[in-house]
Design a protein around this motif. Sequence first.
Motif, PDB file in Angstrom:
ATOM      1  N   ASN A  67       0.794  -1.220   0.000  1.00  0.00           N
ATOM      2  CA  ASN A  67       0.000   0.000   0.000  1.00  0.00           C
ATOM      3  C   ASN A  67       0.831   1.277   0.000  1.00  0.00           C
ATOM      4  O   ASN A  67       0.267   2.372   0.129  1.00  0.00           O
ATOM      5  CB  ASN A  67      -0.944  -0.013   1.208  1.00  0.00           C
ATOM      6  N   LYS A  68       2.147   1.115  -0.141  1.00  0.00           N
ATOM      7  CA  LYS A  68       3.046   2.272  -0.224  1.00  0.00           C
ATOM      8  C   LYS A  68       2.856   3.207   0.974  1.00  0.00           C
ATOM      9  O   LYS A  68       2.736   4.434   0.828  1.00  0.00           O
ATOM     10  CB  LYS A  68       2.817   3.042  -1.528  1.00  0.00           C
ATOM     11  N   VAL A  69       2.852   2.625   2.157  1.00  0.00           N
ATOM     12  CA  VAL A  69       2.698   3.406   3.381  1.00  0.00           C
ATOM     13  C   VAL A  69       4.049   4.033   3.732  1.00  0.00           C
ATOM     14  O   VAL A  69       5.054   3.326   3.843  1.00  0.00           O
ATOM     15  CB  VAL A  69       2.216   2.524   4.546  1.00  0.00           C
ATOM     16  N   PRO A  70       4.107   5.356   3.904  1.00  0.00           N
ATOM     17  CA  PRO A  70       5.382   6.027   4.167  1.00  0.00           C
ATOM     18  C   PRO A  70       6.006   5.583   5.494  1.00  0.00           C
ATOM     19  O   PRO A  70       5.304   5.147   6.412  1.00  0.00           O
ATOM     20  CB  PRO A  70       5.001   7.515   4.224  1.00  0.00           C
ATOM     21  N   GLU A  71       7.313   5.706   5.594  1.00  0.00           N
ATOM     22  CA  GLU A  71       8.008   5.426   6.848  1.00  0.00           C
ATOM     23  C   GLU A  71       7.542   6.419   7.909  1.00  0.00           C
ATOM     24  O   GLU A  71       7.220   7.566   7.620  1.00  0.00           O
ATOM     25  CB  GLU A  71       9.522   5.543   6.665  1.00  0.00           C
ATOM     26  N   GLY A  72       7.510   5.958   9.143  1.00  0.00           N
ATOM     27  CA  GLY A  72       7.111   6.819  10.240  1.00  0.00           C
ATOM     28  C   GLY A  72       5.658   6.700  10.635  1.00  0.00           C
ATOM     29  O   GLY A  72       5.253   7.160  11.708  1.00  0.00           O
ATOM     30  N   VAL A  73       4.848   6.106   9.758  1.00  0.00           N
ATOM     31  CA  VAL A  73       3.434   5.859  10.058  1.00  0.00           C
ATOM     32  C   VAL A  73       3.113   4.417   9.680  1.00  0.00           C
ATOM     33  O   VAL A  73       3.861   3.786   8.942  1.00  0.00           O
ATOM     34  CB  VAL A  73       2.494   6.827   9.299  1.00  0.00           C
TER      35      VAL A  73
END
Length: 230
Positions: A67-73
């Motif tokens: 899902n291409k979830v960004p780093e940090g979240v």
Amino acid sequence: MTCSRRNFLMGAGAVIFTTGVGANQLLGRQSLVAAEEGNGVVRYGMVHDETLCIGCTACTEACREVNKVPEGVSRLEIVRSEPQGEYPNVDYRFTRISCQHCDNAPCVHVCPTGAAYKDPNTGIVDVHDFKCVGCGYCLAACPYQVRFFNPVTRSADKCDFCRETNLKAGKQPACVESCPTKALTFGDLNDPTSEISQLIQNKPVYRQKVELGTQPKLYKVPHAKGEIKG
């Protein structure tokens, strides 16, 4: 676009509504599915079997990648308990923290722009990125505290059962596909013959904070029969 005073009060009320939450409730086997069956409408839900989860976090990594979830979240977390037992017989317990896809979702009710919504065809609670103004009402209203602001889209974000990725491709959610111990089961709660419905009927399960009337669709098989999570 600004939020009206009425919407602000709605959001504030949601915060009050979610404070002081009590213990979770254990559910009976037979009435669980029958009470919630629809009229041919799909209601996607998930079961996390805590007796099978080993805390490997393969699910969280698969979710991030697909899902291409960004780093940090993160859209989901696996939380480890304090050590159980005494050395050398020490063990840990793991539970899933993610969107519950509530049938009666507070985040949807307080959203002033309609960005937060429940899909009538699947029961999935989702977010229209282009409608989100970043007011944060949904984050405050969620009793499970699983929403976050995506630093890339700059809108509210959370688990959507891989609706736009794996589910659209006819596959299971990434977390389900990646779990090495088959601790996750996904499917239609309105279909009494589905694997998830059969599992709920034949195993003790619980849902978190059902006393709030949110009607969550994330079920959990507890570590011990009859156990109630605090």
